[in-house]
Structure formats: structure tokens, C-alpha cells
Design a protein around this motif. Sequence first.
Motif, PDB file in Angstrom:
ATOM      1  N   LYS A   1     -16.529  -3.422   1.155  1.00 55.77           N
ATOM      2  CA  LYS A   1     -15.508  -2.708   0.400  1.00 55.77           C
ATOM      3  C   LYS A   1     -15.318  -3.333  -0.972  1.00 55.77           C
TER       4      LYS A   1
ATOM      5  N   GLU B   1       2.974  -0.083  -5.947  1.00 56.06           N
ATOM      6  CA  GLU B   1       1.995  -0.152  -4.863  1.00 56.06           C
ATOM      7  C   GLU B   1       2.615  -0.513  -3.524  1.00 56.06           C
ATOM      8  N   THR B   2       3.898  -0.858  -3.524  1.00 60.38           N
ATOM      9  CA  THR B   2       4.506  -1.154  -2.231  1.00 60.38           C
ATOM     10  C   THR B   2       5.926  -0.622  -2.179  1.00 60.38           C
ATOM     11  N   ASN B   3       6.379  -0.294  -1.004  1.00 59.15           N
ATOM     12  CA  ASN B   3       7.773   0.066  -0.782  1.00 59.15           C
ATOM     13  C   ASN B   3       8.081  -0.131   0.694  1.00 59.15           C
TER      14      ASN B   3
ATOM     15  N   MET C   1       7.190  -2.039   6.068  1.00 60.76           N
ATOM     16  CA  MET C   1       8.587  -2.244   6.405  1.00 60.76           C
ATOM     17  C   MET C   1       8.889  -3.717   6.633  1.00 60.76           C
TER      18      MET C   1
ATOM     19  N   GLN D   1      -3.345  -0.654  -1.718  1.00 57.68           N
ATOM     20  CA  GLN D   1      -3.376  -0.123  -0.363  1.00 57.68           C
ATOM     21  C   GLN D   1      -4.509  -0.731   0.440  1.00 57.68           C
ATOM     22  N   SER D   2      -5.656  -0.913  -0.208  1.00 58.36           N
ATOM     23  CA  SER D   2      -6.751  -1.538   0.513  1.00 58.36           C
ATOM     24  C   SER D   2      -6.301  -2.889   1.015  1.00 58.36           C
TER      25      SER D   2
ATOM     26  N   LEU E   1      -3.283  -3.832   1.887  1.00 62.01           N
ATOM     27  CA  LEU E   1      -2.469  -3.640   3.083  1.00 62.01           C
ATOM     28  C   LEU E   1      -3.365  -3.376   4.279  1.00 62.01           C
ATOM     29  N   LEU E   2      -4.334  -2.538   4.010  1.00 62.49           N
ATOM     30  CA  LEU E   2      -5.216  -2.127   5.081  1.00 62.49           C
ATOM     31  C   LEU E   2      -5.958  -3.314   5.647  1.00 62.49           C
TER      32      LEU E   2
ATOM     33  N   VAL F   1      -2.370   2.874   7.730  1.00 64.98           N
ATOM     34  CA  VAL F   1      -1.577   1.669   7.485  1.00 64.98           C
ATOM     35  C   VAL F   1      -0.116   1.909   7.825  1.00 64.98           C
ATOM     36  N   SER F   2       0.419   3.041   7.386  1.00 64.74           N
ATOM     37  CA  SER F   2       1.840   3.294   7.599  1.00 64.74           C
ATOM     38  C   SER F   2       2.068   4.756   7.966  1.00 64.74           C
TER      39      SER F   2
ATOM     40  N   GLU G   1      -6.151   6.369   4.244  1.00 65.06           N
ATOM     41  CA  GLU G   1      -5.829   4.945   4.382  1.00 65.06           C
ATOM     42  C   GLU G   1      -4.353   4.760   4.705  1.00 65.06           C
TER      43      GLU G   1
ATOM     44  N   LEU H   1       8.743   1.878   3.009  1.00 69.57           N
ATOM     45  CA  LEU H   1       8.151   2.802   3.973  1.00 69.57           C
ATOM     46  C   LEU H   1       6.710   2.415   4.264  1.00 69.57           C
ATOM     47  N   LEU H   2       6.020   1.944   3.219  1.00 67.50           N
ATOM     48  CA  LEU H   2       4.618   1.552   3.389  1.00 67.50           C
ATOM     49  C   LEU H   2       4.509   0.266   4.191  1.00 67.50           C
TER      50      LEU H   2
ATOM     51  N   LYS I   1      -4.552  -5.229   8.385  1.00 71.30           N
ATOM     52  CA  LYS I   1      -4.626  -4.644   9.720  1.00 71.30           C
ATOM     53  C   LYS I   1      -6.043  -4.675  10.276  1.00 71.30           C
TER      54      LYS I   1
ATOM     55  N   GLY J   1       2.608   4.756  -2.411  1.00 77.58           N
ATOM     56  CA  GLY J   1       2.159   3.607  -3.191  1.00 77.58           C
ATOM     57  C   GLY J   1       1.280   3.968  -4.369  1.00 77.58           C
TER      58      GLY J   1
ATOM     59  N   PRO K   1      -2.883   0.725  -7.763  1.00 78.03           N
ATOM     60  CA  PRO K   1      -2.204   1.027  -6.509  1.00 78.03           C
ATOM     61  C   PRO K   1      -3.181   1.287  -5.367  1.00 78.03           C
TER      62      PRO K   1
END
Lengths: 321, 321, 321
Positions: free
Chosen positions: A318, A176-178, A183, A299-300, A302-303, B49-50, B45, A180-181, A306, B171, A295
Motif C-alpha cells: 500500500k 481526517e479524524t472525528n 470513537m 484513513q489508510s 486508521l485502517l 474502519v468505522s 475503507e 464518529l470515525l 485494524k 474524514g 485525508p
Amino acid sequence: MDLFGVLHLDELSHGLANLSMFPYFDMAHYIVSIMALREQPGVLEVSRVSPLACWFSSMLFCFGGGVLSAIMLAEPAVAPLSNSTSVLLASITWYLVFYCPMDLVYCCAALLPLRLVLSGMKEVTRTWKVLGGVTQAHSKYKDSLMVMIAIGWAKGAGGGLISNFEQLVRGVWKPETNELLKMSYPTKITLIGAVLFALQQTHYLPLQKHHLMLIYTIFTVVNKSRMMLTGSSTSPFAGIESAIYKTLFTGHSPYAALISEEKKACIKNGATNGTTSTATTGGNRVAGKNTLVSPVNGQSGLLKAKEESENAETTNCKKSK
Amino acid sequence: MDLFGVLHLDELSHGLANLSMFPYFDMAHYIVSIMALREQPGVLEVSRVSPLACWFSSMLFCFGGGVLSAIMLAEPAVAPLSNSTSVLLASITWYLVFYCPMDLVYCCAALLPLRLVLSGMKEVTRTWKVLGGVTQAHSKYKDSLMVMIAIGWAKGAGGGLISNFEQLVRGVWKPETNELLKMSYPTKITLIGAVLFALQQTHYLPLQKHHLMLIYTIFTVVNKSRMMLTGSSTSPFAGIESAIYKTLFTGHSPYAALISEEKKACIKNGATNGTTSTATTGGNRVAGKNTLVSPVNGQSGLLKAKEESENAETTNCKKSK
Amino acid sequence: MDLFGVLHLDELSHGLANLSMFPYFDMAHYIVSIMALREQPGVLEVSRVSPLACWFSSMLFCFGGGVLSAIMLAEPAVAPLSNSTSVLLASITWYLVFYCPMDLVYCCAALLPLRLVLSGMKEVTRTWKVLGGVTQAHSKYKDSLMVMIAIGWAKGAGGGLISNFEQLVRGVWKPETNELLKMSYPTKITLIGAVLFALQQTHYLPLQKHHLMLIYTIFTVVNKSRMMLTGSSTSPFAGIESAIYKTLFTGHSPYAALISEEKKACIKNGATNGTTSTATTGGNRVAGKNTLVSPVNGQSGLLKAKEESENAETTNCKKSK
């Protein structure tokens, strides 16, 4: 540039450019990298269960950039292994950091003053690695800025970019993370360095190479030290990033429309669900647990980071989906 | 072939063979590919985010075939990046599809007539890519049909074949499925094309290259248009596939024996479990949840699709395992 | 060596060294490898749902070593496909093992005497593959012992080392384990072989090549037969391994300190939790289920195997975390 002449920095930058990374700076890079590995959750267990997997992971932390850029340029991925001295040095470091009697090496190196010096030296090696990658790419692809940036970035921040696969060696898988997603700071600063050196190489940036090396090295070392001393992880580019992001990637975007539609739907649902909220507590708890494996939910997450500026209603909404 | 002479198709096929893909057909390929990416769940999404991960994913959709075939042939995987014009074109397309004000570009391109034309043009590029892969492999491995097919397939359907890793960039990780386990229509048609062009290249297929290009292009374009207009996703090869499958891969296979043994065991269990079914409701619910994460169950799902003709008892039986 | 002269083994070792692997030994390797694949859980289902994925998995079992070493040396990964005869032979074997009418081939080959002979022949091919890898690496990297060992190991045990990705082809993903974390017997014996042949190649080991081939081949064949006949899976190196492990990787290690700290904390918790244990039964059940997906727990599992000699209190303590 006149500024360099005035400040007598010309000799300094020449001296820096002629500095040899081997053995002291390389050693510092190995120590800091392997200590960073050791501080990952679960690594101490792996080091005891399978020293070989631990060693291989350490080598990927130390030489990941070389391996990744070799694969991208279709050069042998085992090439870093062929430099026996480096591998031996890194292996000794690995052994001492993980298995030293009384844990002396790790405890000493983890003391703030020593760690500060070692981290600073590691940042110096970054300049050399990025420059090495850009030069190597330039010799193969004369006029392709993109390739130079990609190889410089891969060589300087390879360990981070391949972290998903490095973790796989240790039996950990976090799709679920890397980098690029989301940094991290080292990856970001390396990307900026790769862009600068690639621009210098193609003469778009009117600076001499050793001057740029001096500026970039000082910036990374000072910034790293500041972050370690203040304990803050805020990037010095947060402002610029945010401005670029707002200018280019938001506004009347399709996603904004999607979000606002969801918001409306949520308000309607909220009115209806309000009375039944006690009954769905169990369901919510299950949803909360799912975030560990799903995954999409990741992402949610991460979102949401922001979206902190938006109102809380959307977020609740959500969650109740 | 005389047929081509009679129908005056010779000039047409020569004209087609001399057609340049750059820039219009390439552009159509980028637009359709990136729109397909945008329609994947969760991508909007990620794009917010990215943007970098989203851009990288888009590039893999556009140039995945080149990257995959480069890795297979030990050529630099960054080579597609070195063609600055293509990357620039694809990047502009990516930006417009994802972040265009008012979402104009996506909305326009998603209109059926325009999308039909763009998809048709994208199918034309497939012919060129497959042929390019086969020719490239032929120049390295003179007489290996297998390598030609593999490289032609990889170059033409690379984006699909590496989809697991393309998703990882965003992800998302879905190990339970891939294009080999459950081939999509584009992957299938590309494989057939790769086989045909490889046979033509080795002169097993008595056709001239430009004639085969014409036939294959017309077939893919017509078929794609038909599928878009009727909204059906049935492959035109379903009949042939099914016949080959039944002839070669079933019958007195070990798996059939396994299934029939299970069936017997199930019938016995069914008799016993019938009375205790209320007690195991909780267990069944848990099993139902597991299907979300368990790859083995995922396969059962695939299998069930093929087993629809069998009786329902077996299926129930499998669920109660 | 005089011993070889005395025992008249010189001719035998020369004869062995001149033995051709093609076609009988290669054939045995394909049969045993594909039978091993067939015995993995879920493979029979895959063979029915997607013969192509099953075929590709089989090819990775048969030629995985070649593919992995090719990638490591930046040689074309499709090279094994270019040897049409081998691929044809392996494909026929694959077809017969999976889809033969009445399942004749698998049933025959699974009979103990025949399987014993085939497995012995497969072990012979291991010697050739390891030696091939070491020689290939030696021709590129003259004096790098590490590279020789790595390539020899990759070529001899490639199928095992890439098993995570081979499983992915079949829709199975088990990140919590791999051959580096928990080495199987074939991987271990291949690593030892690679070390020995690399030492011989660099003249650190005062043995002639054909003598070493004879010794290593006899050792692997005898040992494999012993393991198949007695059904034991204990490695003949268990004693040496354990001694090395205890000397190098334990003692006053940081992990030991960590464990002992946990132990203290556990004892305290144990006193408090003793009375509330009935209430947490539900929680324990959930924890038990989590072991199916959590890689970290998977590692704990591995660890526990090594910790059997420690007292039971620690283990219970870990579970209640």
C-alpha cells in the motif's frame, strides 16, 4: 429488583438520584474539561494570543453537549449562556486554570489523587446529562428510540462530537479524524448510556430509573478510575466490539475482495519493483510527508491499525502505491 | 389546459399525484443514494474502519434534504430520525449495500436494467420532495418566492448541498469545491423544479399542480434515463445556461479587464522568461504540486474549464505566475 | 444628562433614533459590504465561474448578522430571505458591483469621497443592528447580559464572525484564522457596542437609549472616517487592550514558564547547531513552505506579532524547531 433490596442499595440509589449537581459536581466537570483543553497541543499559545478564542473553546468544552442538543432540537443555541451562574463558574475556572499566578490551580488539580476525585465527579455528571437528554427527547418525541439515543448521546458527549468545530475556533483543522470515525472512550461510554437510558425510558429494559442511574454511575466512575490508575486506554468493551464487528461487518464483504485483489497486484509489482527500490527512496519520503495533510491517507492510517493481523507484505504494498 | 384533456392525461396526472412514495419509491431512493455513496473514493475503507461513520454518512445521503430544510426553517434537525420506519428501511438498505454476503445486493442493483428502474423511481421521489418543501415554506412565508425556492431546493437536493459536511463525517475535506461553485445535474434540475413549483404555488405559472407534477416527473425520469443510457453527462440546459451567462455575466466586466491586463503582462514576461525557462523547472514542479492543496488554484482549474475557447497563451501565462 | 440639554443634542438624538434605515442606509451597507467582498482575493474569478456562489457569498456579507443571530436564537435562518425588498435591493447592488458594463458602479463607489460617505452610512446601520439584536435577546432572555451581548454582537458583526463559512462558499478555506483568534476593527467595535447597549438595556449604564445611540454612532462614524483618511489600521483601543491584556493574561502564567524553558533549551541547541547551519538550509526552506498549510505554524505567526518586544534569539530558536 430483589438484588437491590437484599444489598440495601435501594436507599443509596434514591440518594444518588436526588443528588444536586450544582455546584460541586458541575465545578469538577468544568475543571476536568478545561484541563483537558489545556493539555491539547497549541492551546497554551492560543490562550496567550487570543484569550477570547480560548474562553470560547473552553465554554464549548464545558457546554458543548447543551449547544449540540439544542441545535438538534431547534432550541436556542445560546440557551447555555443564559444560565449566568454556570457561565460565571465556568469562566472563573477557565481563568484560574489558564492564568492563575504561579499556575497554582492547574498544578494542584493535576496531582493524581485530586485529579482522580475530580474525574470521578465529572463521570457522575455524565449520568445526569445523558438522562437529561433522553428525558428531554422523550417529552418531544414520545416513541422514537433513535431520537432519544441521539439527544442523550449529544448532551452527554457533545464536547467530543463537535470537536472539529471546537478546534476551528482555535485555528486548528483536522478533517481526517472525528469522533464518529474513531470513537474515544468517553464518547463510547456515553453512547452506551444513552442506549440504556432510552431503553429504560421506553420500558424495554425492566429496571427502575434510579437503579439504572446507580449501576451506570458506579460503572463509569470505577472504570475511569481504573483507566487513570493503570494508565491503560483499553476499552472494557474491546472484546464485545470486536466480536460484533467480526460477525456483522466483515466476511465476504466487498472490501475484503478489494483488499485481496490489491494484494495480488502488489505481489506482482513487488517482484518488479524490488530491483528499483533504491531509486524511489525520494518518492517514498514525499509520500510519507503527505500523510500529514491528505485525508485519504489518514484513513489508510486508521485502517492499518485494524489490519495489524494481516501480513506485512500488503502494508508495504500500500505504501508503494 | 386543453392539451391534457385531449391527450387523456388528466387521469394519469391525478393518479400520479395520489401515488404513495412509501415504501417502494422511498426504498429505491435509499438504494440509489447509498450506492452513490459507496462509489465515492475511500468509502469502502471507511465502511470497514468505522461502520458508524459510514451509517451516518448514508443517512445524510438519504435524509440530507430533510435535515437541511429543517435547519433552515428552525425545526428539529433530528426530525427525520423520528420516523422510525424510514430510518429502519434506510439502515437495512445501508447494511445490505455495504456488508451483504457475497456482495449480492450491490452487484444485482448495479446491473444496468435494474439500476435504470431504481434511478427512475428515485427521480419520482424528487418531485414529491421539492413540492413538499415548497408547500411547507408556503405555509410559513405566504408571499416569499425566495424562501419557497430555497426550501424546495434544499429539500430536494439537500444531500448534494451539504456534501462538504457529509464528507467531513468520513474524514474527507474538499473545500475547493461545492455544489454552489460547480453545480451537478441533480442539483440543477432540483433548482429548476423548485422555481417552477414556487411559481405554480404563487399562481404566476398558470398550471394546475398535478399537471406540473406530471410534466416535471416525466422530464426528470426521461432525462435521467437518457443520461444513463448514453453515458453522457451533458446537461439539457447547457445551451440556455450558456446564453444567459453570456448575456448577463460577461462583456465589459471587471474580470475581463483583469484578464486582458494579465495577458499583456504575460506576453512581456514570456519574452523575458523564454531564455530562463530551464532554470525554473524546479519551481514549476513545486507549483504543480501545490494544486493539490491550494483552493485558489482549484478555482483556477474550474475557470480553465470555462476558458477553453480562449487562446492557449493566457493559460500558460497563468501557470507561470 | 444635563450635558445633552446644554448642547441642544436632545433633539438631534431623538431625530437620529427615529431615522429609518430603509432604503438609503441599507443600500449603503449593501454597496460597502459587496465592495469589500469584491476586494477579497479570488472573488472576481468566482464571480465569473459561478455567479450563484458569488451571489450567495454577497448575501452572507449583507445578511450574515441576521442569519447567525437567527441560528443562535433558533429562529428560521431563511428569515432574511423572506424580506423580498431587501433581498432584491441587495441583489441589484451585487449585480451592479460585479457585472455593470464598463464597471461604472464599482469605479464610482470606489472614489474616496463617495466611499467615505457610504462607509459612514454603513457605520450608522451598525448601531441599529446591534441595538436590534440586544432588544431581541432582551425580549427572550430578560436578565441574561451574556445572551444580549452575544446576540447584539452576532447581529452587528455576523458577516465577519461567519467568514470561515462564507469563504467556504467560494471554495476558500483558511482554518488557521478567524475573527475570534484575531479580531478585526469592525468586530471589536461591534462587541463594545453590544456590551454598552446590553448594559443600557439592563440599566447598569445610566444613559438614555437615544443618547447612547447618538454617542456610539458619532464615535463609529468619526473613527471609521479617520481610519480611511489616514489609512491607518491602528485601533483606538490599542492602549486599553494592551493594559488589560498585561494585567490579566500574562505574568507568572504557565505559558511564560514554557517559553522560558524553551529559551534555555534553544541556547544549548544554538551552541551546537551553529556550525551545522549550512547543512540544514534545505530543511529550513521546507519549514518555510509548511507555513502555508499548517495551522499550528499559523498560530506561531500570530504569536510572534505579540512577542516583538522579546529578544530575537527566542524567535530564531522557535524556527529551528
